[in-house]
Design an enzyme around this catalytic site. Structure first.
Site, PDB file in Angstrom:
ATOM      1  N   HIS A  95       9.592  23.410  49.474  1.00  0.00           N
ATOM      2  CA  HIS A  95       9.245  22.015  49.241  1.00  0.00           C
ATOM      3  C   HIS A  95       7.794  21.722  49.590  1.00  0.00           C
ATOM      4  O   HIS A  95       7.214  20.759  49.079  1.00  0.00           O
ATOM      5  CB  HIS A  95      10.197  21.103  50.016  1.00  0.00           C
ATOM      6  CG  HIS A  95      11.545  21.002  49.381  1.00  0.00           C
ATOM      7  ND1 HIS A  95      12.240  19.814  49.282  1.00  0.00           N
ATOM      8  CD2 HIS A  95      12.335  21.935  48.790  1.00  0.00           C
ATOM      9  CE1 HIS A  95      13.400  20.023  48.669  1.00  0.00           C
ATOM     10  NE2 HIS A  95      13.469  21.319  48.364  1.00  0.00           N
ATOM     11  N   HIS A 263      18.886  29.520  45.639  1.00  0.00           N
ATOM     12  CA  HIS A 263      20.277  29.211  45.949  1.00  0.00           C
ATOM     13  C   HIS A 263      21.093  30.437  46.327  1.00  0.00           C
ATOM     14  O   HIS A 263      22.292  30.320  46.574  1.00  0.00           O
ATOM     15  CB  HIS A 263      20.917  28.491  44.756  1.00  0.00           C
ATOM     16  CG  HIS A 263      20.312  27.147  44.482  1.00  0.00           C
ATOM     17  ND1 HIS A 263      20.619  26.394  43.362  1.00  0.00           N
ATOM     18  CD2 HIS A 263      19.414  26.412  45.186  1.00  0.00           C
ATOM     19  CE1 HIS A 263      19.934  25.266  43.394  1.00  0.00           C
ATOM     20  NE2 HIS A 263      19.190  25.262  44.493  1.00  0.00           N
TER      21      HIS A 263
END
EC number: 1.11.1.21
Length: 726
Positions: A95, A263
Site C-alpha cells: 500500500h 493473496h
C-alpha cells in the site's frame, strides 16, 4: 452549576477547527504551497546530512536478519496472525508503493508518505499504523542509516523471503519527507469511498477514470474488493482492475501475478462489528498517540480484528509462499456470502476440512477460506483466466513473474537503475526503468563547444532561442515524482518524442541536423551535445546583456536507443502544457498558471526558481511556435531582466482580449506594446510572485538575475543525472 470553558483570548495559528488560510478567503488566488511543501524547514537533519552517504555505514545483512526475526516476534498489543507478521508487512509495503500512478508519477513509496495524512488514514490503509509501530524498534536501532521509506519496502521483501519466495532484488535510496504531501490530487470526492455515480465522481462518460488517478475511489489503493461500488460483479471488477493497474504501468500478466501473489499469504480481517471502531489515526484522540481504528468496546485484536471488513484467508497455508492460491481458486466453486462485518465475499460451495486454513490463534480450529470480487475476476475474465491457468500449471513461472512484478511495483518510482543503491540491487536493465547506456566523458568538450558556436553563430545556421529551446525540451520531461524523463538519454531524438507537438518537430529536426554530426565528430553523446548547445546559447545571450558568464556543464550523458524505450510507457511524459515556453496543446478546465505550477513542482523548482527561469526563457524568445506573448523586451535573445522590468512598469495597462490573451498597452497613447497570457501576468498579479518579480526588476539585480537563471538552468539540465550521484 456547570463550569464554563473560556475561549482562548489569543488569536493564533494553532486554531485548527476551520480553514482560515488566504486561499480559503480568496479562492481565486494561485496557491504556491505545492512548490514549498518539503522545504528545508521541515527536515530535522542538518544541512550536512546526505542519505546516500549514511547508507554506506549501514550493515545490510544485520538489518535483514533483524527484520526476518521481527516477522515471528509476536507482540501482545497486536499479535501476529499464525505467529507471523508477513502478511501485515507485505500489505504495508504494497500500500505504500501502490498509490503510484503513471499519469504524473506521484504517489508511491519513494518518500515514505504513508506515514502522513491523508494516506495514513485512508480506509484502505486500516491498521497499517500497527505495522509501522512494529517496525519502530528496528528504525530506532539503525537510525539515520535507513529511511522509513526504504524500511517499509524492505519489510515487504523480508516478509516474502521469510515465507519462501525468492525475491528479485531491492534498492535503497528512498529519502523520507517530513510533512504531508497535502497538495497531491487524490480525487474530487468530499468523502471516503463515495459511489462512483455521485456528483464529485472521478468518472465520466462510459466509466472513464479521470487522469492522473488510478484508484477507483477516494481512500482505496486499487479497486473495491466487494465489487464496483460495493456490488459484486467479477466481470465489471475485472475492467476496473485493468484500468487501475494500467494506470500503474502494469500489464495483464503483471496484474494477475500481483493479485494472486498478494493473496497467497496473509488474510483479510472482518470478524467483528465495524461500527464500533474508533477514528483513523489522523482523527483519533490525543491519548491514542497516532493509533487509529481502535475497538475500545471489545478485544479488537487477533481473530477479532476488523480492517477491510472482509474476513478470512485465501489459502490453506497463509504463511507459506506456494501455489495454494490457484489451487484454491480453481479446485472449488464459489458462492456469495457476507463476512461477520457485513462485507460481500465468496465462500467455497464445499471444501474438505483439511483444505481450510486454521484459526490465527488456535490451530485446532479451522475456518472457510474466502475470495473477493477481484479474485473471482481472475477466474471469469477470459484474459485473466488464461494467465491464471498458466500460473496454476507452472508454479516456477508464477513465482518468477510475481517476483519481477513485485520489484516493479516497489521500485517503479525510484528512477533508472543508475540511481540504485545497495548489495541487492539487480544489474539487469528492465524496459520500465528507461535504461540509458553509460555516456562518454573522454572527449574534447572545449572543441565541441567551439564547433557549436561556429556552426550556430558564425554560420548563422541556428539561433540562441533554437539552441535553448531544444535543450529545454530535452530536459523538461523530468519528473521528480518518479525520477523519469530528462535530458539524459536524448530520447527527444527518438521516433515518439520527435513527433510530439510540444517539441516542434520542424525546429527540432533542424537543430538535430546540426548537432548530431558534431556529436559523432567529437565522440560525445547527442544528449551531452544538446545540453552543451543550450549552454552555449545562454552564454551568448548573457554576453549580449553585458554579463560574461560560464554555464557549468556536467558531461557523461548517454544516448538511449529505440529498443531501450517503451514508447507506450513514455507517452505519459508528453507535455500537455509548458508555461515556461507559453505552450498549451489545447484549452483545459485547469488554468494555465496552475499547469505551470504542476510542471515546476515536478521539476523540483521553488517559487523563486520558477520565477527567474520563466523570466529568462521569455527574453530568450523560446516561446512555442515563436509566439510573442510574454516576450517583454525590445532585445529578444539577450538575457536581460526586461521581462520583470516591463511587467512591473506602471506606464502599462493590461487589457484582456480573449480567454488566455492580453494586450499590454501604453496608458498614455493606448498603443499595444506587448501581448501576454495568464502565465505571464500571474507574476504581476500574485502577491508572492510579484515580490520576486520586483526583486529581479531592480536596477541593481541584472547580474544576479543572470546568475540565478544559470543556477536554475543547470539544476534542470542535471536533474536526472543519477549516474553522477555519490
Amino acid at each position: 452549576m456547570e463550569k464554563q470553558t473560556s475561549k482562548c483570548p489569543v488569536m493564533h495559528g494553532a486554531n485548527t477547527a476551520s480553514d482560515q488560510s488566504n486561499v480559503a478567503w480568496w479562492p481565486k488566488t494561485l496557491n504556491l504551497d505545492i512548490l514549498h511543501q518539503h522545504d528545508n524547514k521541515t527536515t530535522p537533519f542538518n544541512s550536512n546530512y546526505n542519505y546516500r552517504e549514511a547508507l554506506k555505514d549501514l550493515d545490510v545483512e544485520a538489518l535483514k536478519t533483524d527484520m526476518k526475526a521481527l516477522m515471528t516476534d509476536s507482540q501482545s498489543w497486536w499479535p501476529a496472525d499464525w505467529g507471523h507478521y508477513g502478511g501485515l508487512m507485505i500489505r504495508l509495503a504494497w500500500h505504500s508503493a501502490g498509490s503510484y500512478r503513471t499519469g504524473d508519477g506521484r504517489g508511491g513509496s519513494n518518500t515514505g508518505n504513508i506515514r502522513f495524512a491523508p494516506l495514513n488514514s485512508w480506509p484502505d490503509n486500516g491498521n497499517l499504523d500497527k505495522a509501522r509501530r512494529l517496525l519502530w524498534p528496528i528504525k530506532k536501532k539503525y537510525g539515520n542509516k535507513i529511511s522509513w521509506a526504504d524500511l517499509i519496502i524492505l519489510a515487504g521483501n523480508m516478509a516474502y523471503e521469510s515465507m519462501g519466495l525468492k525475491t528479485y532484488g531491492f534498492s535503497f535510496g528512498r529519502e523520507d519527507i517530513w510533512h504531508p504531501e497535502k497538495d497531491t490530487y487524490w480525487g474530487a470526492e468530499t468523502d471516503w469511498l463515495q459511489p462512483t455515480d455521485n456528483d464529485n465522481s472521478r468518472y465520466s462518460g462510459e466509466r472513464e477514470l479521470d487522469n492522473p488517478l488510478a484508484a477507483v475511489m477516494m481512500g482505496l489503493i486499487y479497486v473495491n474488493p466487494e465489487g464496483v461500488d460495493g456490488q459484486p460483479d467479477p466481470l465489471k471488477t475485472a475492467q476496473d482492475m485493468r484500468t487501475t493497474f494500467e494506470r500503474m504501468g502494469m500489464n495483464d500478466l503483471e496484474t494477475v501475478a500481483l493479485t494472486a501473489g498478494g493473496h497467497t499469504v496473509g488474510k483479510a480481517h472482518g470478524n467483528g462489528d465495524a461500527s464500533v471502531l474508533g477514528e483513523s489515526p489522523e482523527g483519533a484522540e490525543i491519548e491514542d498517540q497516532g493509533f487509529g481504528w481502535l475497538n475500545k468496546t471489545n478485544r479488537g485484536i487477533g481473530r477479532d480484528t476488523v480492517t477491510s471488513g472482509i474476513e478470512g484467508a485465501w489459502t490453506t497455508n497463509p504463511t507459506q509462499w506456494d501455489n495454494g492460491y490457484f489451487e484454491m481458486l480453481f479446485d472449488h466453486e464459489w458462492e456469495l456470502t457476507k463476512s461477520p462485518a457485513g462485507a460481500w465475499q465468496y465462500k467455497p460451495v464445499s471444501i474438505d476440512d483439511d483444505r481450510k486454513p486454521v484459526d490465527v490463534e488456535d490451530d485446532s480450529i479451522r475456518h472457510n477460506p474466502m475470495m473477493t470480487d477481484a479474485d473471482m475476476a481472475l477466474k471469469v475474465d477470459p484474459e485473466y483466466r488464461k494467465i491464471s491457468e498458466q500460473f496454476a500449471k507452472d508454479p516456477a513461472f508464477f513465482s518468477e513473474t510475481f517476483a519481477k512484478a513485485w520489484f516493479k511495483l516497489t521500485h517503479r518510482d525510484l528512477g533508472p537503475r543508475s540511481g540504485y543503491v545497495g548489495p541487492d540491487a539487480p544489474t539487469e536493465d528492465l524496459i520500465w526503468q528507461d535504461p540509458i547506456p553509460a555516456g562518454n566523458r573522454d572527449y574534447d568538450e572545449a572543441g565541441l563547444k567551439a564547433a557549436i558556436k561556429d556552426r550556430a553563430f558564425k554560420d548563422s545556421s541556428l539561433s540562441v532561442s533554437e539552441l535553448v529551446a531544444t535543450a529545454w525540451d530535452s530536459a523538461r520531461t523530468y519528473r521528480g515524482s518518479d525520477r523519469r524523463g530528462g535530458a539524459n538519454g536524448a530520447r527527444i531524438r527518438l521516433s515518439a518524442q520527435r513527433q510530439w507537438v510540444a517539441n516542434e518537430p520542424e525546429r527540432l529536426n533542424k537543430v538535430l541536423a546540426v548537432l548530431e554530426p558534431l556529436a559523432e565528430q567529437f565522440g560525445a553523446s547527442v544528449a551531452d551535445t544538446i545540453v552543451l548547445a543550450g549552454n552555449v546559447g545562454i552564454e551568448q545571450a548573457a554576453l549580449a546583456a553585458g554579463v560574461d558568464i560560464q554555464v557549468p556543464f556536467l558531461s557523461g550523458r548517454g544516448d538511449a536507443s529505440e529498443e531501450q524505450t517503451d514508447n507506450d510507457s513514455y507517452a505519459v511524459l508528453e507535455p500537455l502544457a509548458d508555461g515556461f515556453r507559453n505552450f498549451q496543446k489545447q484549452h483545459y478546465d485547469v488554468k494555465p498558471e496552475e499547469m505551470l505550477l504542476d510542471r515546476a513542482q515536478l521539476l523540483g523548482l521553488t517559487a523563486p526558481e520558477m520565477t527567474v527561469l520563466l523570466g529568462g526563457m521569455r527574453v530568450l524568445d523560446t516561446n512555442f511556435a515563436n509566439a510573442k506573448e510574454g516576450v517583454f523586451t525590445d532585445k529578444p535573445g539577450a538575457l536581460t531582466n526586461d521581462f520583470f522590468v516591463n511587467l512591473t512598469d506602471m506606464n502599462y495597462a493590461w487589457i484582456p482580449t480573449g480567454r488566455n490573451s492580453y494586450n499590454i498597452t501604453e496608458r498614455d497613447s493606448g498603443d499595444v506594446k506587448f501581448t501576454a497570457t495568464r502565465v505571464d501576468l500571474v507574476f504581476g498579479s500574485n502577491s508572492i510572485l510579484r515580490a520576486y518579480a520586483e526583486f529581479y526588476a531592480q536596477d541593481d539585480n541584472q547580474q544576479q538575475f543572470v546568475e540565478d537563471f544559470v543556477k536554475v538552468w543547470v539544476k534542470v539540465m542535471n536533474a536526472d543525472r543519477f549516474d553522477a550521484l555519490g
